[in-house]
Design a protein around this motif. Structure first.
Motif, PDB file in Angstrom:
ATOM      1  N   PHE A 168       0.838  -1.204   0.000  1.00 21.94           N
ATOM      2  CA  PHE A 168       0.000   0.000   0.000  1.00 21.94           C
ATOM      3  C   PHE A 168       0.873   1.255   0.000  1.00 21.94           C
ATOM      4  O   PHE A 168       0.607   2.212  -0.736  1.00 21.94           O
ATOM      5  CB  PHE A 168      -0.923   0.000   1.219  1.00 21.94           C
ATOM      6  N   GLU A 169       1.947   1.226   0.788  1.00 22.60           N
ATOM      7  CA  GLU A 169       2.880   2.363   0.834  1.00 22.60           C
ATOM      8  C   GLU A 169       3.515   2.576  -0.540  1.00 22.60           C
ATOM      9  O   GLU A 169       3.619   3.704  -1.025  1.00 22.60           O
ATOM     10  CB  GLU A 169       3.952   2.101   1.885  1.00 22.60           C
ATOM     11  N   ILE A 170       3.922   1.493  -1.195  1.00 16.65           N
ATOM     12  CA  ILE A 170       4.542   1.584  -2.522  1.00 16.65           C
ATOM     13  C   ILE A 170       3.546   2.123  -3.554  1.00 16.65           C
ATOM     14  O   ILE A 170       3.899   2.926  -4.427  1.00 16.65           O
ATOM     15  CB  ILE A 170       5.091   0.206  -2.949  1.00 16.65           C
ATOM     16  N   SER A 171       2.277   1.695  -3.445  1.00 16.32           N
ATOM     17  CA  SER A 171       1.257   2.124  -4.413  1.00 16.32           C
ATOM     18  C   SER A 171       0.999   3.628  -4.353  1.00 16.32           C
ATOM     19  O   SER A 171       0.541   4.227  -5.319  1.00 16.32           O
ATOM     20  CB  SER A 171      -0.056   1.374  -4.171  1.00 16.32           C
ATOM     21  N   ARG A 172       1.304   4.249  -3.217  1.00 13.03           N
ATOM     22  CA  ARG A 172       1.077   5.690  -3.053  1.00 13.03           C
ATOM     23  C   ARG A 172       2.200   6.528  -3.650  1.00 13.03           C
ATOM     24  O   ARG A 172       2.074   7.738  -3.786  1.00 13.03           O
ATOM     25  CB  ARG A 172       0.939   6.032  -1.565  1.00 13.03           C
ATOM     26  N   LYS A 173       3.320   5.890  -3.951  1.00 11.63           N
ATOM     27  CA  LYS A 173       4.473   6.616  -4.474  1.00 11.63           C
ATOM     28  C   LYS A 173       4.397   6.733  -6.001  1.00 11.63           C
ATOM     29  O   LYS A 173       3.870   5.838  -6.676  1.00 11.63           O
ATOM     30  CB  LYS A 173       5.779   5.929  -4.062  1.00 11.63           C
ATOM     31  N   SER A 174       4.964   7.789  -6.506  1.00 13.10           N
ATOM     32  CA  SER A 174       4.972   8.015  -7.954  1.00 13.10           C
ATOM     33  C   SER A 174       5.828   6.958  -8.658  1.00 13.10           C
ATOM     34  O   SER A 174       6.894   6.583  -8.171  1.00 13.10           O
ATOM     35  CB  SER A 174       5.521   9.414  -8.264  1.00 13.10           C
ATOM     36  N   LYS A 175       5.332   6.484  -9.793  1.00 14.48           N
ATOM     37  CA  LYS A 175       6.087   5.503 -10.578  1.00 14.48           C
ATOM     38  C   LYS A 175       6.738   6.164 -11.797  1.00 14.48           C
ATOM     39  O   LYS A 175       7.422   5.506 -12.574  1.00 14.48           O
ATOM     40  CB  LYS A 175       5.165   4.369 -11.029  1.00 14.48           C
ATOM     41  N   GLU A 176       6.498   7.450 -11.942  1.00 16.49           N
ATOM     42  CA  GLU A 176       7.032   8.164 -13.098  1.00 16.49           C
ATOM     43  C   GLU A 176       8.453   8.644 -12.824  1.00 16.49           C
ATOM     44  O   GLU A 176       8.836   8.904 -11.702  1.00 16.49           O
ATOM     45  CB  GLU A 176       6.128   9.355 -13.433  1.00 16.49           C
ATOM     46  N   GLY A 177       9.202   8.788 -13.919  1.00 17.99           N
ATOM     47  CA  GLY A 177      10.568   9.282 -13.799  1.00 17.99           C
ATOM     48  C   GLY A 177      11.568   8.148 -13.741  1.00 17.99           C
ATOM     49  O   GLY A 177      11.265   7.029 -13.292  1.00 17.99           O
ATOM     50  N   PHE A 178      12.767   8.434 -14.202  1.00 18.57           N
ATOM     51  CA  PHE A 178      13.820   7.426 -14.324  1.00 18.57           C
ATOM     52  C   PHE A 178      14.201   6.820 -12.973  1.00 18.57           C
ATOM     53  O   PHE A 178      14.310   5.597 -12.833  1.00 18.57           O
ATOM     54  CB  PHE A 178      15.047   8.047 -14.995  1.00 18.57           C
ATOM     55  N   ILE A 179      14.389   7.664 -11.933  1.00 23.66           N
ATOM     56  CA  ILE A 179      14.823   7.176 -10.627  1.00 23.66           C
ATOM     57  C   ILE A 179      13.763   6.280  -9.993  1.00 23.66           C
ATOM     58  O   ILE A 179      14.078   5.218  -9.439  1.00 23.66           O
ATOM     59  CB  ILE A 179      15.166   8.356  -9.686  1.00 23.66           C
ATOM     60  N   ASN A 180      12.492   6.699 -10.078  1.00 24.73           N
ATOM     61  CA  ASN A 180      11.413   5.879  -9.511  1.00 24.73           C
ATOM     62  C   ASN A 180      11.309   4.530 -10.212  1.00 24.73           C
ATOM     63  O   ASN A 180      11.080   3.495  -9.575  1.00 24.73           O
ATOM     64  CB  ASN A 180      10.078   6.619  -9.602  1.00 24.73           C
ATOM     65  N   GLU A 181      11.495   4.537 -11.510  1.00 20.97           N
ATOM     66  CA  GLU A 181      11.471   3.280 -12.267  1.00 20.97           C
ATOM     67  C   GLU A 181      12.616   2.377 -11.840  1.00 20.97           C
ATOM     68  O   GLU A 181      12.445   1.157 -11.667  1.00 20.97           O
ATOM     69  CB  GLU A 181      11.568   3.590 -13.768  1.00 20.97           C
ATOM     70  N   LEU A 182      13.776   2.983 -11.625  1.00 20.94           N
ATOM     71  CA  LEU A 182      14.942   2.218 -11.184  1.00 20.94           C
ATOM     72  C   LEU A 182      14.715   1.634  -9.788  1.00 20.94           C
ATOM     73  O   LEU A 182      15.034   0.457  -9.530  1.00 20.94           O
ATOM     74  CB  LEU A 182      16.175   3.135 -11.180  1.00 20.94           C
ATOM     75  N   ARG A 183      14.154   2.431  -8.877  1.00 26.07           N
ATOM     76  CA  ARG A 183      13.843   1.949  -7.528  1.00 26.07           C
ATOM     77  C   ARG A 183      12.893   0.750  -7.571  1.00 26.07           C
ATOM     78  O   ARG A 183      13.099  -0.247  -6.865  1.00 26.07           O
ATOM     79  CB  ARG A 183      13.188   3.062  -6.701  1.00 26.07           C
ATOM     80  N   ASN A 184      11.859   0.858  -8.382  1.00 28.78           N
ATOM     81  CA  ASN A 184      10.887  -0.237  -8.494  1.00 28.78           C
ATOM     82  C   ASN A 184      11.534  -1.500  -9.042  1.00 28.78           C
ATOM     83  O   ASN A 184      11.260  -2.614  -8.576  1.00 28.78           O
ATOM     84  CB  ASN A 184       9.711   0.181  -9.380  1.00 28.78           C
ATOM     85  N   ASN A 185      12.404  -1.348 -10.048  1.00 28.31           N
ATOM     86  CA  ASN A 185      13.098  -2.508 -10.623  1.00 28.31           C
ATOM     87  C   ASN A 185      13.997  -3.185  -9.581  1.00 28.31           C
ATOM     88  O   ASN A 185      14.054  -4.417  -9.505  1.00 28.31           O
ATOM     89  CB  ASN A 185      13.936  -2.075 -11.832  1.00 28.31           C
ATOM     90  N   VAL A 186      14.692  -2.348  -8.791  1.00 23.97           N
ATOM     91  CA  VAL A 186      15.579  -2.879  -7.746  1.00 23.97           C
ATOM     92  C   VAL A 186      14.768  -3.673  -6.721  1.00 23.97           C
ATOM     93  O   VAL A 186      15.140  -4.794  -6.332  1.00 23.97           O
ATOM     94  CB  VAL A 186      16.343  -1.722  -7.057  1.00 23.97           C
ATOM     95  N   ARG A 187      13.666  -3.092  -6.269  1.00 17.03           N
ATOM     96  CA  ARG A 187      12.839  -3.747  -5.249  1.00 17.03           C
ATOM     97  C   ARG A 187      12.245  -5.055  -5.774  1.00 17.03           C
ATOM     98  O   ARG A 187      12.241  -6.077  -5.086  1.00 17.03           O
ATOM     99  CB  ARG A 187      11.732  -2.794  -4.798  1.00 17.03           C
TER     100      ARG A 187
END
Length: 529
Positions: free
Chosen positions: A197-216
């Motif tokens: 739920f915490e992750i779903s509230r965060k923005s998925k846009e932008g290069f850094i956010n995409e990288l964070r999601n891939n890492v996780r």
């Protein structure tokens, strides 16, 4: 029929029968076993721990009073354990009040029984009849260990015994305190939903956010691995806290583990990590345990005291034995518990078993302690069924080599970390004074000329304080000082004040020791190292 008692009357004028106490402690120890093969020896330890209370002298002491400690009882149970060749049990029982003995102390304690064989046999008959136990039950095969593994197994049994003994005694004398030990049970499914739920509230846009999601997501894909050692090497700002806790919860669920323990080097970063975890999971799921939180000397205060609420009281009780779903603690608390021989410190050791332990900023471990520390962690992994995750931006070389007795297999949870470091590089490096020596006054004037907020990090408390004083003497700018020499509450207030200034874009200069490098979440346009 004579009634043998373990403890005197409680508030309800009821004595604690010895056979009831022995069986209750034995059951508690058996039920908390991390492996099936430990159950018999754990139950036997609980049954034998107060064997010495069957002495006529001890029963008279309980009924008529006397000087505390005037009738020793622990060594009697240790002697029975020795007679049945349960040597690990003998150590644990002998030390369950005074502290875990070394081999020579145990020998000294047991040498008094050389001429007590008739009395031992008499008490054994009474004990077996009282507990409805056969002498054959104590012919137990001890699990096979090497030397350091045996040492840890003794600590594990000692911890389990100490905790079970205190819990059952507390239930007799202070049932209202016992009732307040109702921490929520670890629920990986529920906690995973809270993280998602915490992750779903965060923005998925932008290069850094995409990288964070891939890492996780990559880390979570490795969560079905077996109990062992793992590493997460990520640069600052890549969401290490969320990635590590997500992996830990999935790993705990897949391996049927009981809790998450997060170990940090400094209280300054414990505060911010615990605050973040409480925000995600809820305050009731997270226990902080460090020197400035939940001091145990206040535990005897009444729960009705207006200065202490039920939640705080429950957490103070939980600091005694770490029976809690998520624990955030210091390296000092964690390792002093594992290496100590004191009952109060060791009481939590058996609850490190069946856990995921996350070491954040693991590079701060003193190099002279690395080998004994890794040796202990390897034994905890094999004896107590715990997984370890080493998190840092600068991963130390803990793997085993021809010249270093490290860990044989550390599984990385980050794919190609060097690429992530290159992709997220945000800092330009410049030489101050072309790397030539520079004085404190000269550095102060260089920093002031930048006209922006600046962080200056020094290797010693003395240098940081001298620089702070120099700045104070030459500018009216807002200056802050941070070091581990400050009271924790003071340091916490200063960190919050710095964070507020940065949020409001106010120009400040901070003079700090290296404590700020171990995960304190600041962002400055200029940093002088």
């Amino acid at each position: 029929m004579e009634r043998y008692i373990a403890h005197t009357e409680n508030k309800e004028n009821r004595v604690h029968l010895l056979r009831e106490h022995l069986k209750a402690v034995a059951e508690l120890m058996k039920n908390s076993c991390v492996k099936k093969e430990y159950e018999e020896i754990s139950y036997a330890t609980g049954l034998l721990h107060d064997f010495g209370k069957y002495q006529v002298e001890f029963q008279n002491y309980l009924k008529n009073g006397g000087k505390r400690g005037s009738v020793p009882h622990a060594s009697w149970g240790a002697e029975i354990a020795r007679l049945f060749k349960m040597y690990e049990v003998a150590f644990a029982i002998d030390g369950h009040h005074k502290g875990l003995p070394d081999f020579s102390d145990l020998k000294d304690d047991l040498c008094e029984f050389e001429e007590e064989s008739n009395r031992i046999s008499q008490l054994l008959r009474i004990f077996l009849k009282e507990t409805n136990t056969s002498e054959n039950y104590f012919n137990i095969c001890t699990p096979k260990f090497d030397d350091t593994q045996r040492d840890l197994f003794i600590r594990y049994i000692f911890s389990s015994l100490t905790d079970a003994d205190w819990l059952d005694t507390e239930k007799h004398f202070n049932p209202e305190v016992s009732e307040n030990r109702r921490a929520p049970k670890f629920n990986a499914e529920l906690l995973i939903k809270k993280v998602e739920f915490e992750i779903s509230r965060k923005s998925k846009e932008g290069f850094i956010n995409e990288l964070r999601n891939n890492v996780r997501e990559y880390a979570i894909s490795k969560a079905n691995g077996s109990i062992g050692f793992y590493s997460m090497t990520l640069p600052t700002g890549m969401g290490k806290t969320l990635s590590s806790i997500s992996w830990a919860l999935h790993h705990a669920k897949n391996n049927n583990l009981n809790r998450i323990i997060i170990v940090l080097p400094f209280i300054s970063i414990i505060d911010q990590t615990a605050k973040e975890l409480k925000r995600i999971f809820g305050d009731e799921w997270v226990l902080e345990h460090h020197s400035s939180f939940c001091e145990n000397e206040d535990l005897d205060r009444d729960i009705s005291n207006e200065n202490i609420n039920e939640e705080i009281y429950r957490k103070r009780l939980a600091t005694e034995n770490w029976d809690y779903p998520i624990i955030v603690t210091t390296s000092v608390q964690f390792f002093e518990s594992l290496f100590s021989n004191r009952p109060s410190r060791c009481r939590k050791v058996h609850n490190i078993a069946n856990s995921v332990v996350i070491f954040d900023e693991v590079q701060t471990l003193p190099k002279e302690l690395v080998i004994p520390t890794l040796s202990m962690l390897k034994d905890v992994n094999s004896i107590m069924r715990s997984s370890f995750l080493f998190c840092t931006a600068t991963q130390p070389a803990f793997e085993k080599t021809d010249d270093f007795e490290g860990i044989e297999n550390i599984i990385p949870l980050v794919k190609k970390p060097e690429e992530i470091f290159n992709l997220t590089r945000r800092v330009n490096y410049y030489a101050v004074n072309e790397y030539a020596p520079i004085t404190i006054p000269q550095l102060a004037r260089i920093v002031i000329k930048k006209k922006s907020s600046a962080l200056c990090i020094f290797n010693t408390k003395k240098q940081a304080l001298l620089f702070f004083k120099e700045l104070k003497s030459i500018t009216s700018e807002r200056i802050y000082h941070l070091s581990t020499g400050m009271y924790p509450a003071h340091r916490k207030r200063v960190i919050e004040s710095i964070r507020e200034c940065l949020k409001n874009n106010e120009r400040i200069i901070v003079s700090s020791t290296q404590l700020i490098e171990a995960g304190v979440d600041f962002d400055f346009p200029y940093v002088f190292r």
